[in-house]
Design a protein around this motif. Structure first.
Motif, PDB file in Angstrom:
ATOM      1  N   TYR A 192      78.346  89.035  63.223  1.00 18.88           N
ATOM      2  CA  TYR A 192      79.153  88.350  62.469  1.00 18.88           C
ATOM      3  C   TYR A 192      80.495  88.759  62.648  1.00 18.88           C
ATOM      4  CZ  TYR A 192      75.637  86.080  59.607  1.00 18.88           C
ATOM      5  OH  TYR A 192      74.434  85.249  59.475  1.00 18.88           O
ATOM      6  N   PHE A 193      80.937  89.484  63.671  1.00 17.39           N
ATOM      7  CA  PHE A 193      82.149  90.132  63.753  1.00 17.39           C
ATOM      8  C   PHE A 193      83.197  89.032  64.062  1.00 17.39           C
ATOM      9  CE2 PHE A 193      85.510  92.430  66.142  1.00 17.39           C
ATOM     10  CZ  PHE A 193      86.017  93.040  65.298  1.00 17.39           C
ATOM     11  N   LYS A 194      82.809  88.075  64.921  1.00 17.49           N
ATOM     12  CA  LYS A 194      83.727  86.960  65.375  1.00 17.49           C
ATOM     13  C   LYS A 194      84.089  86.300  63.953  1.00 17.49           C
ATOM     14  CE  LYS A 194      82.702  86.437  70.219  1.00 17.49           C
ATOM     15  NZ  LYS A 194      82.417  85.726  71.324  1.00 17.49           N
ATOM     16  N   LEU A 195      83.173  85.900  63.133  1.00 15.26           N
ATOM     17  CA  LEU A 195      83.465  85.046  61.926  1.00 15.26           C
ATOM     18  C   LEU A 195      84.444  85.875  61.105  1.00 15.26           C
ATOM     19  CD1 LEU A 195      82.635  82.709  60.380  1.00 15.26           C
ATOM     20  CD2 LEU A 195      80.857  84.002  59.321  1.00 15.26           C
ATOM     21  N   TYR A 206      82.918  97.349  67.004  1.00 15.75           N
ATOM     22  CA  TYR A 206      83.881  96.799  66.312  1.00 15.75           C
ATOM     23  C   TYR A 206      84.663  97.553  65.531  1.00 15.75           C
ATOM     24  CZ  TYR A 206      80.799  96.711  62.190  1.00 15.75           C
ATOM     25  OH  TYR A 206      79.900  97.329  61.121  1.00 15.75           O
ATOM     26  N   MET A 207      84.233  98.750  64.953  1.00 17.30           N
ATOM     27  CA  MET A 207      85.051  99.776  64.385  1.00 17.30           C
ATOM     28  C   MET A 207      86.365 100.222  65.310  1.00 17.30           C
ATOM     29  SD  MET A 207      84.403  99.574  61.384  1.00 17.30           S
ATOM     30  CE  MET A 207      85.318 100.947  60.577  1.00 17.30           C
ATOM     31  N   TYR A 241      82.196  94.645  54.670  1.00 17.49           N
ATOM     32  CA  TYR A 241      81.602  95.981  54.914  1.00 17.49           C
ATOM     33  C   TYR A 241      79.982  95.663  55.077  1.00 17.49           C
ATOM     34  CZ  TYR A 241      85.659  99.081  54.755  1.00 17.49           C
ATOM     35  OH  TYR A 241      86.842  99.844  54.862  1.00 17.49           O
ATOM     36  N   LYS A 242      79.507  95.089  54.156  1.00 17.66           N
ATOM     37  CA  LYS A 242      78.006  95.042  54.206  1.00 17.66           C
ATOM     38  C   LYS A 242      77.615  94.135  55.078  1.00 17.66           C
ATOM     39  CE  LYS A 242      74.733  94.006  50.674  1.00 17.66           C
ATOM     40  NZ  LYS A 242      74.294  93.772  49.175  1.00 17.66           N
ATOM     41  N   ILE A 243      78.251  93.035  55.192  1.00 16.92           N
ATOM     42  CA  ILE A 243      77.634  92.044  56.160  1.00 16.92           C
ATOM     43  C   ILE A 243      77.994  92.546  57.420  1.00 16.92           C
ATOM     44  CG2 ILE A 243      78.476  89.815  57.213  1.00 16.92           C
ATOM     45  CD1 ILE A 243      79.493  88.804  54.609  1.00 16.92           C
ATOM     46  N   TYR A 292      75.087  95.551  58.482  1.00 20.61           N
ATOM     47  CA  TYR A 292      73.549  94.958  58.448  1.00 20.61           C
ATOM     48  C   TYR A 292      73.614  93.940  59.548  1.00 20.61           C
ATOM     49  CZ  TYR A 292      72.394  97.287  54.149  1.00 20.61           C
ATOM     50  OH  TYR A 292      71.900  98.132  53.332  1.00 20.61           O
ATOM     51  N   ASP A 293      74.568  93.274  60.078  1.00 20.12           N
ATOM     52  CA  ASP A 293      74.451  92.332  61.037  1.00 20.12           C
ATOM     53  C   ASP A 293      75.907  92.250  61.967  1.00 20.12           C
ATOM     54  OD1 ASP A 293      73.697  90.625  63.271  1.00 20.12           O
ATOM     55  OD2 ASP A 293      73.458  88.936  61.415  1.00 20.12           O
TER      56      ASP A 293
END
Length: 71
Positions: free
Chosen positions: A33-36, A3-4, A24-26, A29-30
Protein backbone atom coordinates in the motif's frame (compact mmCIF):
# COMPACT_ATOMS: atom_id res chain seq x y z
CA UNK A 1 11.82 -1.43 -1.78
CA UNK A 2 12.34 -0.58 1.84
CA UNK A 3 9.86 2.20 2.31
CA UNK A 4 11.28 3.34 5.65
CA UNK A 5 14.58 4.27 3.98
CA UNK A 6 12.62 6.24 1.40
CA UNK A 7 10.67 8.03 4.12
CA UNK A 8 13.82 9.00 6.01
CA UNK A 9 15.15 10.53 2.78
CA UNK A 10 11.91 12.53 2.35
CA UNK A 11 11.18 14.02 5.75
CA UNK A 12 7.97 15.74 4.69
CA UNK A 13 6.47 12.32 3.94
CA UNK A 14 7.77 10.97 7.24
CA UNK A 15 6.07 13.80 9.11
CA UNK A 16 2.86 13.08 7.24
CA UNK A 17 3.11 9.47 8.38
CA UNK A 18 3.60 10.59 11.97
CA UNK A 19 0.55 12.85 11.84
CA UNK A 20 -1.54 10.10 10.25
CA UNK A 21 -0.74 7.01 12.34
CA UNK A 22 -3.33 4.78 10.66
CA UNK A 23 -0.77 4.40 7.87
CA UNK A 24 1.70 2.83 10.30
CA UNK A 25 -0.62 -0.11 10.79
CA UNK A 26 -1.51 -0.40 7.12
CA UNK A 27 2.11 -0.30 5.93
CA UNK A 28 3.30 -2.63 8.70
CA UNK A 29 0.91 -5.39 7.68
CA UNK A 30 0.95 -4.81 3.94
CA UNK A 31 3.77 -2.70 2.45
CA UNK A 32 2.19 -2.98 -1.00
CA UNK A 33 0.00 0.00 0.00
CA UNK A 34 3.04 2.28 -0.06
CA UNK A 35 2.14 3.75 -3.46
CA UNK A 36 -1.34 4.55 -2.19
CA UNK A 37 0.22 6.20 0.86
CA UNK A 38 2.52 8.27 -1.39
CA UNK A 39 -0.39 9.44 -3.53
CA UNK A 40 -2.45 10.47 -0.50
CA UNK A 41 0.48 12.17 1.22
CA UNK A 42 1.54 14.08 -1.89
CA UNK A 43 -2.01 15.26 -2.52
CA UNK A 44 -2.51 16.40 1.07
CA UNK A 45 0.92 18.03 1.31
CA UNK A 46 0.46 19.60 -2.13
CA UNK A 47 3.76 18.34 -3.47
CA UNK A 48 2.49 16.84 -6.70
CA UNK A 49 3.90 18.13 -9.97
CA UNK A 50 0.66 20.04 -10.67
CA UNK A 51 0.91 21.80 -7.30
CA UNK A 52 4.55 22.68 -7.95
CA UNK A 53 3.64 24.13 -11.34
CA UNK A 54 0.82 26.14 -9.79
CA UNK A 55 3.17 27.49 -7.14
CA UNK A 56 5.72 28.46 -9.80
CA UNK A 57 3.00 30.20 -11.81
CA UNK A 58 1.89 32.19 -8.75
CA UNK A 59 5.47 33.24 -7.98
CA UNK A 60 6.06 34.24 -11.59
CA UNK A 61 2.85 36.29 -11.66
CA UNK A 62 3.87 38.04 -8.46
CA UNK A 63 7.30 38.80 -9.88
CA UNK A 64 5.77 40.29 -13.04
CA UNK A 65 3.40 42.39 -10.95
CA UNK A 66 6.30 43.72 -8.89
CA UNK A 67 8.31 44.44 -12.02
CA UNK A 68 5.42 46.42 -13.52
CA UNK A 69 5.17 48.50 -10.33
CA UNK A 70 8.87 49.36 -10.44
CA UNK A 71 8.72 50.70 -14.02
Amino acid sequence: MDYMLYLYEHLDLLMYLRYNPRWYKILYYDPSYFKLFLNEAKNNLKITSVDKLESFKNKFTTLISLASLIK
